[in-house]
Write a protein that holds these residues in place. Structure first.
Motif, mmCIF file in Angstrom:
data_model
loop_
_atom_site.group_PDB
_atom_site.id
_atom_site.type_symbol
_atom_site.label_atom_id
_atom_site.label_comp_id
_atom_site.label_asym_id
_atom_site.label_seq_id
_atom_site.Cartn_x
_atom_site.Cartn_y
_atom_site.Cartn_z
ATOM 1 N N ILE A 39 34.515 32.335 16.567
ATOM 2 C CA ILE A 39 35.277 33.787 17.317
ATOM 3 C C ILE A 39 36.570 33.107 17.819
ATOM 4 O O ILE A 39 37.531 33.476 17.625
ATOM 5 N N GLY A 40 36.411 31.973 18.549
ATOM 6 C CA GLY A 40 37.290 31.255 19.457
ATOM 7 C C GLY A 40 38.335 30.881 18.521
ATOM 8 O O GLY A 40 39.595 30.705 18.874
ATOM 9 N N ARG A 41 38.252 30.178 17.412
ATOM 10 C CA ARG A 41 39.120 29.562 16.263
ATOM 11 C C ARG A 41 40.259 30.780 16.131
ATOM 12 O O ARG A 41 41.582 30.517 15.523
ATOM 13 N N PRO A 45 45.781 27.878 17.304
ATOM 14 C CA PRO A 45 46.330 27.454 15.892
ATOM 15 C C PRO A 45 45.174 26.813 15.455
ATOM 16 O O PRO A 45 44.351 26.075 15.860
ATOM 17 N N GLU A 46 45.383 26.362 13.834
ATOM 18 C CA GLU A 46 44.338 25.440 13.399
ATOM 19 C C GLU A 46 44.262 24.263 13.742
ATOM 20 O O GLU A 46 45.244 23.520 14.032
ATOM 21 N N VAL A 47 43.234 23.587 14.049
ATOM 22 C CA VAL A 47 42.872 22.329 14.557
ATOM 23 C C VAL A 47 43.488 21.459 13.458
ATOM 24 O O VAL A 47 43.400 21.511 12.285
ATOM 25 N N GLY A 48 44.307 20.479 14.209
ATOM 26 C CA GLY A 48 45.022 19.467 13.185
ATOM 27 C C GLY A 48 46.190 19.719 12.649
ATOM 28 O O GLY A 48 47.015 19.123 12.084
ATOM 29 N N SER A 49 46.577 21.096 12.832
ATOM 30 C CA SER A 49 47.973 21.437 12.272
ATOM 31 C C SER A 49 49.022 20.884 13.123
ATOM 32 O O SER A 49 48.950 20.596 14.010
ATOM 33 N N GLY A 52 49.429 21.968 16.449
ATOM 34 C CA GLY A 52 48.093 22.423 16.674
ATOM 35 C C GLY A 52 47.279 21.505 17.528
ATOM 36 O O GLY A 52 47.583 20.505 17.987
ATOM 37 N N PRO A 53 46.052 22.124 18.165
ATOM 38 C CA PRO A 53 45.368 21.426 18.953
ATOM 39 C C PRO A 53 44.689 20.329 18.168
ATOM 40 O O PRO A 53 44.477 20.332 17.044
ATOM 41 N N SER A 54 44.096 19.232 18.896
ATOM 42 C CA SER A 54 43.328 18.026 18.050
ATOM 43 C C SER A 54 41.878 18.490 17.976
ATOM 44 O O SER A 54 41.238 17.889 17.305
ATOM 45 N N GLY A 55 41.438 19.374 18.849
ATOM 46 C CA GLY A 55 40.031 19.968 18.792
ATOM 47 C C GLY A 55 39.945 21.052 19.898
ATOM 48 O O GLY A 55 40.359 21.440 20.516
ATOM 49 N N LEU A 56 38.614 21.838 19.492
ATOM 50 C CA LEU A 56 38.142 22.643 20.216
ATOM 51 C C LEU A 56 36.907 22.773 20.651
ATOM 52 O O LEU A 56 36.159 21.914 19.653
ATOM 53 N N LEU A 66 33.116 29.512 26.852
ATOM 54 C CA LEU A 66 34.249 28.865 27.214
ATOM 55 C C LEU A 66 34.818 28.161 25.928
ATOM 56 O O LEU A 66 34.121 27.157 25.475
ATOM 57 N N ILE A 67 35.841 28.802 25.413
ATOM 58 C CA ILE A 67 36.371 27.719 24.361
ATOM 59 C C ILE A 67 37.558 27.468 24.853
ATOM 60 O O ILE A 67 38.543 27.907 25.374
ATOM 61 N N HIS A 68 37.764 25.752 24.854
ATOM 62 C CA HIS A 68 39.057 25.265 25.071
ATOM 63 C C HIS A 68 39.527 24.262 24.262
ATOM 64 O O HIS A 68 38.789 23.832 23.533
ATOM 65 N N ALA A 69 40.785 24.013 24.061
ATOM 66 C CA ALA A 69 41.196 22.884 23.230
ATOM 67 C C ALA A 69 41.927 21.718 23.931
ATOM 68 O O ALA A 69 41.948 21.642 25.256
ATOM 69 N N SER A 70 41.794 20.821 23.122
ATOM 70 C CA SER A 70 42.711 19.435 23.636
ATOM 71 C C SER A 70 43.654 19.293 22.487
ATOM 72 O O SER A 70 43.847 19.794 21.503
ATOM 73 N N TRP A 71 44.985 18.566 23.214
ATOM 74 C CA TRP A 71 45.918 18.459 22.488
ATOM 75 C C TRP A 71 46.383 17.036 22.325
ATOM 76 O O TRP A 71 45.812 16.299 23.225
ATOM 77 N N PRO A 72 46.902 16.617 21.318
ATOM 78 C CA PRO A 72 47.374 15.287 21.156
ATOM 79 C C PRO A 72 48.215 14.743 22.279
ATOM 80 O O PRO A 72 48.911 15.508 22.904
#
Length: 122
Positions: A39-41, A45-49, A52-56, A66-72
Motif C-alpha cells: 500500500i505504501g509503495r 516514487p519507485e525505489v531505485g528510480s 527516487g528513494p533507495s529503499g522503503l 509507518l512507511i518511510h523512505a531512505s534517500w541516496p
C-alpha cells in the motif's frame, strides 16, 4: 517515475516529495508488514528510480504501519538540500486510512500519529 515527472529534482539530492493524491477511501486493512508496504509503495516514487528513494521501510506499531523512505546520500553533504522535507505514510490497522506525516524519525512520527489520529466514525 521518470526525471521528467519530478519538478525541481537535482541530481544527487533527495527528490521532490511525491505529489499529494487525495485519498478516495480507505485502503484494505493490511494484515502484515508486506501488505502495508504494498500500500505504501503507491505513495512514493519507485525505489531505485532516478531521484527516487533507495529503499522503503516498514515500522509496525500498535495501531498502524509507518512507511518511510531512505534517500541516496547527497553528492555534496555540506550543501543545503534543494527540496527539504518529504513525508512518512501511516496505514491505520483500525480502518485502513492512509495518513501523511512529516519526515520525522520513526519513533517521533508514531508519537505524532498517536496525538493526531482520530478513527473514522463512518
Amino acid at each position: 517515475m521518470s526525471d521528467s515527472d519530478q519538478t525541481g529534482s537535482t541530481p544527487g539530492l533527495p527528490s521532490t516529495p511525491p505529489p499529494f493524491h487525495p485519498q478516495l477511501g480507505p485502503e484494505p486493512l493490511p494484515t502484515d508488514e508486506a501488505e502495508a508496504l504494498a500500500i505504501g509503495r503507491k505513495h512514493f516514487p519507485e525505489v531505485g528510480s532516478p531521484g527516487g528513494p533507495s529503499g522503503l521501510f516498514v515500522h509496525e506499531f500498535d495501531i498502524g504501519y509507518l512507511i518511510h523512505a531512505s534517500w541516496p546520500p547527497a553528492e555534496d553533504p555540506t550543501a543545503r538540500p534543494a527540496d527539504p522535507g518529504g513525508s512518512n505514510i501511516v496505514i491505520s490497522k483500525i480502518d485502513g486510512e492512509v495518513s501523511h506525516l512529516p519526515n520525522f524519525p520513526p519513533e517521533d512520527a508514531v508519537e505524532l500519529y498517536h496525538e493526531v489520529y482520530r478513527p473514522n466514525s463512518a
